[in-house]
Design an enzyme around this catalytic site. Sequence first.
Site, PDB file in Angstrom:
ATOM      1  N   TYR A 127       0.808  -1.231   0.000  1.00 31.80           N
ATOM      2  CA  TYR A 127       0.000   0.000   0.000  1.00 31.80           C
ATOM      3  C   TYR A 127       0.833   1.270   0.000  1.00 31.80           C
ATOM      4  CZ  TYR A 127      -4.300  -2.579   0.587  1.00 31.80           C
ATOM      5  OH  TYR A 127      -5.367  -3.401   0.369  1.00 31.80           O
ATOM      6  N   TYR A 168     -14.239  -4.803   4.484  1.00 31.07           N
ATOM      7  CA  TYR A 168     -12.905  -5.170   4.002  1.00 31.07           C
ATOM      8  C   TYR A 168     -12.652  -6.608   4.415  1.00 31.07           C
ATOM      9  CZ  TYR A 168      -7.938  -5.695   3.401  1.00 31.07           C
ATOM     10  OH  TYR A 168      -6.711  -6.171   3.008  1.00 31.07           O
ATOM     11  N   ASP A 171     -16.472 -12.489   9.364  1.00 38.12           N
ATOM     12  CA  ASP A 171     -15.032 -12.274   9.175  1.00 38.12           C
ATOM     13  C   ASP A 171     -14.498 -11.633  10.456  1.00 38.12           C
ATOM     14  OD1 ASP A 171     -12.500 -11.412   8.618  1.00 38.12           O
ATOM     15  OD2 ASP A 171     -13.012 -10.354   6.772  1.00 38.12           O
ATOM     16  N   LYS A 211      -4.843 -12.849  12.133  1.00 40.55           N
ATOM     17  CA  LYS A 211      -4.234 -11.765  12.914  1.00 40.55           C
ATOM     18  C   LYS A 211      -3.890 -12.178  14.347  1.00 40.55           C
ATOM     19  CE  LYS A 211      -5.371  -7.867  10.066  1.00 40.55           C
ATOM     20  NZ  LYS A 211      -6.495  -7.313   9.364  1.00 40.55           N
TER      21      LYS A 211
HETATM   22  C1  PLP Z   1      -6.715  -7.721   7.813  1.00 40.69           C
HETATM   23  C2  PLP Z   1      -8.045  -8.278   7.451  1.00 40.69           C
HETATM   24  C3  PLP Z   1      -8.176  -9.291   6.494  1.00 40.69           C
HETATM   25  C4  PLP Z   1      -7.002  -9.791   5.698  1.00 40.69           C
HETATM   26  O1  PLP Z   1      -6.049 -10.398   6.487  1.00 40.69           O
HETATM   27  P1  PLP Z   1      -4.547 -10.582   5.913  1.00 40.69           P
HETATM   28  O2  PLP Z   1      -3.885 -11.450   6.927  1.00 40.69           O
HETATM   29  O3  PLP Z   1      -3.968  -9.203   5.862  1.00 40.69           O
HETATM   30  O4  PLP Z   1      -4.651 -11.200   4.580  1.00 40.69           O
HETATM   31  C5  PLP Z   1      -9.433  -9.834   6.265  1.00 40.69           C
HETATM   32  N1  PLP Z   1     -10.505  -9.379   6.937  1.00 40.69           N
HETATM   33  C6  PLP Z   1     -10.429  -8.408   7.859  1.00 40.69           C
HETATM   34  C7  PLP Z   1     -11.646  -7.994   8.585  1.00 40.69           C
HETATM   35  C8  PLP Z   1      -9.200  -7.808   8.140  1.00 40.69           C
HETATM   36  O5  PLP Z   1      -9.127  -6.811   9.024  1.00 40.69           O
END
Ligand code: PLP
Length: 433
Positions: A19, A149, A245, A274
Site C-alpha cells: 500500500y 474489508y 469475518d 491476525k
Molecule cells: C486484515 C483483514 C483481512 C485480511 O487479512 P490478511 O492477513 O492481511 O490477509 C481480512 N478481513 C479483515 C476484517 C481484516 O481486518
Amino acid sequence: MSSDDELIALDRAHVWRPYTSSDDHQNRPLLVVDRAEGPWLITGDGRRVLDASGSWWCNNLGHGHPRLREAIARQSEQMMHSTLAAATHEPASRLAAELVAIAPEGLTRVFYSDNGSTAVEVALKIAFQYWQQNGRPERRRFLALPGGYHGDTLGAMSAGDVDEFTRIFRPLLFDVRRPPDAVNHQWEPVFERLFALLREGVDEIAAVIVEPMVQGAAGMRTYPAGLLAALREETQRADTLLIADEVFTGLGRTGPLWGCDHAGITPDLLCTAKGLSGGALPFAATLATDRVYDGFRGDKSRALMHGHTFCGNPLGAAVAREVLAIYRDEDILESAHPKAAKLAARIQSMTEVPGVRTPRSLGMCAAFEVGAPGYMGTVGWQISDAALELGAHLRPLGNTIYVVPPLNIEDADLDRLLDIVRESTERVLVSAQ
Ligand SMILES: *Cc1c(COP(=O)(O)O)cnc(C)c1O
C-alpha cells in the site's frame, strides 16, 4: 554509512512496500525496527517507539511474549512443518479442539490456512461449493455490507467494498450485492436494505459476509449488536449462510473473545487470523458448523477443493495454542476491560481538539476523524509524522486516526501513547488554523 542508513538504502533499492506508491517509498520516512518488546518498537540506536497499530492489528499480546517465544522454540525442535494431506500432528489437532471449545457454540470444524485473506477466500469457496453440491446450485451470489474489508486476494476483494483498494481490479472481481452506504452513521436503513436484498434474492444467495461489530479497514466503523443479531435471524429465515469475518475483531479486540459474542450469535462460518497467532506467525482458520461440514460428505468429487502447502503449519498451530493458553492464564479479556474504558474516555476527550470528529471505540480499538473524509486524505499522515517525532508509530487510514494497542499494554504505556496521539493531533490541527 550507519547500518540504519544502509538498511533503508537496501529497502528503497529492492523492497516493494504494501500500500505504498513507489514515490512515497523513496521519499517518506522509514522506521528501521531492530527489536520489539511489549508495545514498543526499538531502533538500532535504542530509540523506543510505541506501536499504535499493534503491528497492523495482530499484536494482541505485545511483542516478544516469553511464552510465545518458548512455544516457537519448542515446536521448532520437534517439527517445523508437515502437511495436513493424509497426515496430522499434535499442534493442529489439539488447536482445532481448543478453538471449537471457545468459538461461538455450534462451530465444530476448523479449516486452516495462512492469513486473513485466505481464511475469507476459504469461507467463500466453502459457501459456494456447499450449495453447488447440496441441491441449490442457483445459490451463487454473495451479499455484503457497504464499506466491508475482507482481504486482498480476488475473492476477498470481491466481498470487500473499500473503493480505493478494489476499484482498479473491478473487472476481475465477481459481483457481490450490497446496500448503499450509511448516511450520518445510521446503520438501521443499511441493514433494512440488506434484509430486503436477501429476501428478494433468497434463492440466489449463497451467503452474507460481514465484519461483526467493527469495519476495520473502512475506518474503524462500528455498528450496533442488535443489527448483527437481526442479520443472523434474517439469514436463518432465508436458510442461507452467514460468514463472520473475525480476522480483526476476533481474539478479544472488541471486548469479548469474538465480535459475534456482542450479539450472542453463531455464524455458519467464522474466519480468524491476525491475533490468533499473537501476531507472531502467519496463521489462520475458518471455522464451520456440522451442517456445513456434512455437506462435503460422499465421494472424492465432493471434497472441498481447496488446500495450502502450509495448512495447519505446526509452528503456527503451536503458537496459536500458546496464545489461547495465555488468554486463559493471564485473564487477558478481563484485564483489558479497565484499559478499554480508559481508551474510550481519552478518545472521547479528543473532541476538545478543534477539528477532531466522531471519536468512537469498542474494546481495545479506538478511532477518530480529522480533515476531509476518505482514505486518500493527507492530514492523518501529517499527524503520523508528528507522532513519530514524539515517539509513537501511528499508521492512519487516510484521515482516520486509530489506536489498536496490545490488549495487555501497561497502563503507563497506554497513557503515554494517548498523550502522543493528543499532542501530535494538536500540533497538526491547531497549528494549521
Ligand atoms: C486484515 C483483514 C483481512 C485480511 O487479512 P490478511 O492477513 O492481511 O490477509 C481480512 N478481513 C479483515 C476484517 C481484516 O481486518
